[in-house]
Design an enzyme around this catalytic site. Structure first.
Site, PDB file in Angstrom:
ATOM      1  CB  CYS A 251      58.755 -55.653  27.893  1.00 48.63           C
ATOM      2  SG  CYS A 251      60.417 -56.297  28.110  1.00 48.63           S
TER       3      CYS A 251
ATOM      4  CG  ASP B 191      16.695 -54.428  46.331  1.00 47.18           C
ATOM      5  OD1 ASP B 191      15.928 -53.551  46.763  1.00 47.18           O
ATOM      6  OD2 ASP B 191      16.347 -55.324  45.551  1.00 47.18           O
TER       7      ASP B 191
ATOM      8  CB  VAL C 138      -5.205 -46.322  40.190  1.00 47.40           C
ATOM      9  CG1 VAL C 138      -4.422 -45.523  39.157  1.00 47.40           C
ATOM     10  CG2 VAL C 138      -6.670 -45.905  40.201  1.00 47.40           C
TER      11      VAL C 138
ATOM     12  N   GLY D 257      -2.806 -50.855  46.713  1.00 49.13           N
ATOM     13  CA  GLY D 257      -1.515 -50.273  47.075  1.00 49.13           C
ATOM     14  C   GLY D 257      -1.317 -50.176  48.569  1.00 49.13           C
TER      15      GLY D 257
ATOM     16  CG  ASP E  79      18.296 -53.049  42.979  1.00 47.86           C
ATOM     17  OD1 ASP E  79      17.351 -52.322  43.308  1.00 47.86           O
ATOM     18  OD2 ASP E  79      18.346 -54.259  43.234  1.00 47.86           O
TER      19      ASP E  79
END
Length: 822
Positions: free
Chosen positions: A94, A497, A567, A578, A700
């Site tokens: 069917c 992560d 910066v 950083g 991600d």
């Protein structure tokens, strides 16, 4: 631009919606690609409207050819999509019949029919084909069109289903009761005013016509469309039983020994009983979708000119202020502007504990306000709401076919021709070779025709997929497609992560280590630079400066160095904020006492940012993110499932290692830039690993796409629908385990279903063919075959329905709601 070809054939005109165009050359590219399709005589692309108008010969070019031309040119054709409800389907053939009928329509790009859900998922070009055309195609091959999903067809569908169930039940009761009564008459052979055969013929014929009419009608329609389905098989079985009885009654070729009236009636009765039980059970497979649809209220109360006005929820627009009173459902997504109330979000998030909603907090459409009055501003309405997205996602998933279904599809393709061959061979063997009576050979033929049914085979996968994915939606585990059900069985490693996944994602400043300036000056300098960044670490620094009431200096020339820091210029001096790598790139030494402090802070699992001004180190800012409360338990459970667990992060190795040790992860990939995560996943796959990547679904996305299984952690108000193969609505890591457990359970149930579907036929076909007759004198009566056939489908659907109550082991022990850390 227009391209034309001379062609006298009848033309069709299609209007295609195309995305991805940015300039006039895009339009030219698409036109050329379309004109390259055989049968296309004209193509015009409107860049502003993102539309392509195509004229073509439908005998030479199909809708799929036009779609391929657009995608080959590097763009996307956006078709319409509709979900159709179909009644009357009973087996895999069917499904094939309806898919073939829909795919044969011009303009249909794809059609997938789910037998368990009784739905067809169709993508199409609306200028070439309409829903009305689809309805005609479905009805022409003998099935019922019950409406379009999402339209107000609920009552019509329920009425049609109830009528269908009542008809099947009535026919099954009539067939079984009368068949049993005739069997008693034949055994007792009471004195009758007319010969027994004539009596049976008179009594059985009208009831047989009533019982067999829908079966023969479906068989006729199938043959007219050149399809061999089970109705053809059933018609042959009960038709041979009844026809032989008539011939025996009147002495035409056969004798009075060939009396199968009760068999014909009982076979039809068992067939209808099986279809009744199957249809009743199938009606419950999509309960999860119906529950979700019913969550959305039809009306909403909004504030207009200071007064409360009730309007249809569909008419609410973004910006409207909506009022929800205690016990009322929230009609659309929004943000609270006044009032407080605990809101039950369990049907959206799977979280049983109501959450407090107050000014500034988001609310989700479909959730229930329990004890207070809320006023909220609508932000997402209609198809943009979280509830609408979840419903769409679940419907898409239920319409998909996992690879395991190919086994059943291949089997069904050969099933009916094989059974017909076996039936004829059975008759020929017993009558011509074994020398048995014609009566015995005919009985075996009927039994084989009736016992062999691919209905269970066709139901094995779609019913389990429909119920399992629906159950996942109730638990807040959204499985986006059938493939995502199979992959968890093969996973070897789960990669997490760190930020926002293993951690809460809301870091805070823990340490300030100034070098030659005050701590406040250090923080103020760093905040002046970071105020331009949206990174979670930057926000933590700015928030801490704000909390202390410190001024944030003005900065210019802001720039981001991916994975290393930022910066900017403050008061004419270059200021860096950083990691070690950033300072090394700029030739700024990091040693002595300040270097030792960096090492010590990183050993504590903190992320250390070095602040440099004018080429000199000005100090350190240490930031720590809180681990989610369920992180350690999630890792423990994954390891107990013999899965490897790995953490990937941009942090330095020392910090990453300290965090990993806290939750039991012993494999860490540190200092990986955001763009490098997908590459690391690919490298692991190259080493033979089957990877599940767990991330926040936004940053991600490349790694989620690269992984064998992408698991995106969302939240009740921000479901990352576009990312990952599985979306976890609750912000709780334990659901990673629950998703794997659920997927494996559904696959286990599919395999059980396939086993029983094959087992019924494998075990009983030889018995029906007479295998036990020479050794034990046991034959399989046709009515028993009919009962077994009915039970095979009922068994498979019932096993699938057991998934409705499944709770993954990871969810059986309360682990709290959203992860906010310890």
């Amino acid at each position: 631009m227009t391209g034309e070809k001379e062609d006298t054939a009848k033309k069709e005109k299609a209007e295609l919606k195309v995305t991805g165009m940015t300039c006039a050359t895009c339009a030219v590219t698409i036109e050329k690609s379309l004109l390259g399709v055989e049968g296309v005589t004209k193509a015009e692309v409107n860049l502003g409207l993102e539309r392509a108008v195509v004229e073509f010969d439908p005998k030479k070019a199909k809708a799929a050819d036009l779609q391929k031309a657009v995608t080959d040119a590097g763009y996307e054709l956006v078709p319409e999509r509709v979900i159709l409800r179909i009644g009357g389907m009973t087996c895999a053939t069917c499904v094939e019949t309806n898919e073939a009928a829909l795919k044969g329509l011009p303009g249909v790009l794809g059609a997938s029919v789910n037998l368990g859900a009784e739905k067809a998922y169709v993508t199409y070009i609306p200028t070439l084909v309409t829903v009305a055309d689809m309805r005609r195609a479905i009805e022409e091959v003998g099935y019922q069109f019950l409406g379009v999903e999402g339209e107000e067809t609920g009552d019509l569908e329920r009425e049609a289903r109830a009528k269908d169930l009542k008809g099947k039940l009535t026919r099954s009761v009539v067939g079984l009761a009368l068949g049993f009564a005739l069997m008693v008459v034949m055994l007792l052979n009471p004195p009758l005013p007319i010969p027994l055969g004539i009596f049976l013929f008179i009594v059985a014929t009208p009831f047989f016509a009533y019982l067999a009419y829908p079966i023969f009608l479906q068989a006729y329609r199938a043959l007219r469309n050149r399809v061999l389905n089970m109705d053809v098989m059933y018609s042959m079985g009960i038709g041979v039983a009844y026809g032989a009885s008539v011939l025996g009654t009147f002495g035409i070729v056969l004798t009075s020994d060939f009396m199968f009236y009760e068999t014909a009636l009982m076979l039809a009765g068992f067939l209808m009983l099986g279809r009744y039980l199957e249809a009743r059970a199938k009606g419950r497979t999509s309960d999860a979708i119906r529950k979700l649809v019913d969550l959305a209220p039809k009306m909403a109360t909004v504030l207009r000119s200071g007064a409360e006005t009730e309007i249809p929820a569909a008419d609410v627009v973004p910006g409207d202020v909506v009022v929800v009173k205690p016990g009322g459902r929230i009609p659309v997504d929004g943000e609270v502007v006044d009032g407080e109330s605990y809101v039950d979000e369990s049907m959206i998030t799977g979280e049983p504990i109501p959450s407090l909603k107050k000014k500034g907090t988001p609310v989700v459409g479909g959730t229930l306000s329990t004890n207070g009055v809320l006023e909220f501003r609508a932000t997402r309405v209609g198809k943009a709401t979280v509830l609408a997205q979840i419903i769409r996602l679940v419907e898409d998933a239920q319409g998909s076919k996992p690879p395991v279904q190919r086994i059943a599809d291949r089997a069904v393709t050969w099933f009916i021709p094989t059974v017909l061959t076996i039936a004829l061979a059975t008759f020929a063997f017993w009558y011509y070779l074994a020398g048995e009576t014609l009566l015995f050979a005919l009985t075996a033929l009927i039994s084989v025709l009736v016992i062999a049914c691919p209905c269970a085979l066709g139901l094995a996968t779609p019913t389990a997929v429909t119920v399992g994915i629906g159950r996942g939606a109730e638990l807040g585990v959204l499985i986006k497609h059938g493939d995502a059900l199979e992959i968890p069985e093969r996973i070897t490693t789960v990669v997490f992560d760190k930020t926002g996944t293993l951690t809460v994602g809301k870091p805070r400043v823990t340490d300030l280590v100034p070098a030659g300036i005050t701590a406040d000056s250090l923080l103020s300098l760093a905040a002046g630079v970071e105020r331009n960044s949206q990174h979670p670490l930057a926000r933590a620094i700015v928030a801490e400066a704000k909390r202390r009431g410190l001024p944030r200096g003005e900065s210019t020339g802001f720039d981001t160095i991916g994975g290393k820091g930022v910066v900017a210029r403050v008061l004419g001096e270059e200021v860096l904020v950083g990691n070690r790598a950033l300072l090394a790139d700029r030739g700024i030494p990091l040693g002595g006492e300040i270097g030792e402090r960096v090492t010590a802070l990183e050993a504590e699992g903190k992320t250390v940012m070095v602040v440099s001004a004018g080429g000199q180190v000005a100090g350190l800012v240490a930031v720590a993110d809180t681990l989610k409360g369920s992180a350690a338990e999630t890792v423990r459970r994954l390891k107990a499932m013999n899965l490897g667990v790995l953490m990937i992060t941009g942090d330095n190795a020392r910090t990453a290692g300290a965090i990993a040790r806290q939750i039991g992860i012993d494999r860490v990939l540190a200092e990986v830039l955001p763009a490098g995560k997908a590459g690391e996943v690919k490298r692991l796959q190259g080493e033979g690993e089957v990877i599940a990547f767990v991330g926040d679904g936004i940053n991600d996305a490349p790694a989620l796409a690269q992984a064998d299984l992408g698991v995106a952690i969302g939240s009740g108000t921000d479901v990352a629908i576009e990312s990952g193969d599985i979306v976890l609505v609750r912000d709780n890591l334990i659901d990673v385990v629950a998703a794997i457990e659920l997927s494996r359970k559904v696959m286990s149930r599919i395999k059980q279903n396939l086993f029983w579907a094959f087992a019924y036929n494998t075990a009983l076909l030889p018995v029906a063919a007479g295998l036990l007759w020479p050794l034990f004198g046991i034959s399989f009566r046709p009515e028993y075959a009919g009962f077994a056939m009915a039970m095979s489908s009922v068994t498979v659907v019932s096993l699938s329905l057991l998934l409705k109550g499944y709770i993954p082991p990871a969810r059986r022990v309360p682990t709290g709601g959203k992860d906010h850390g310890d």
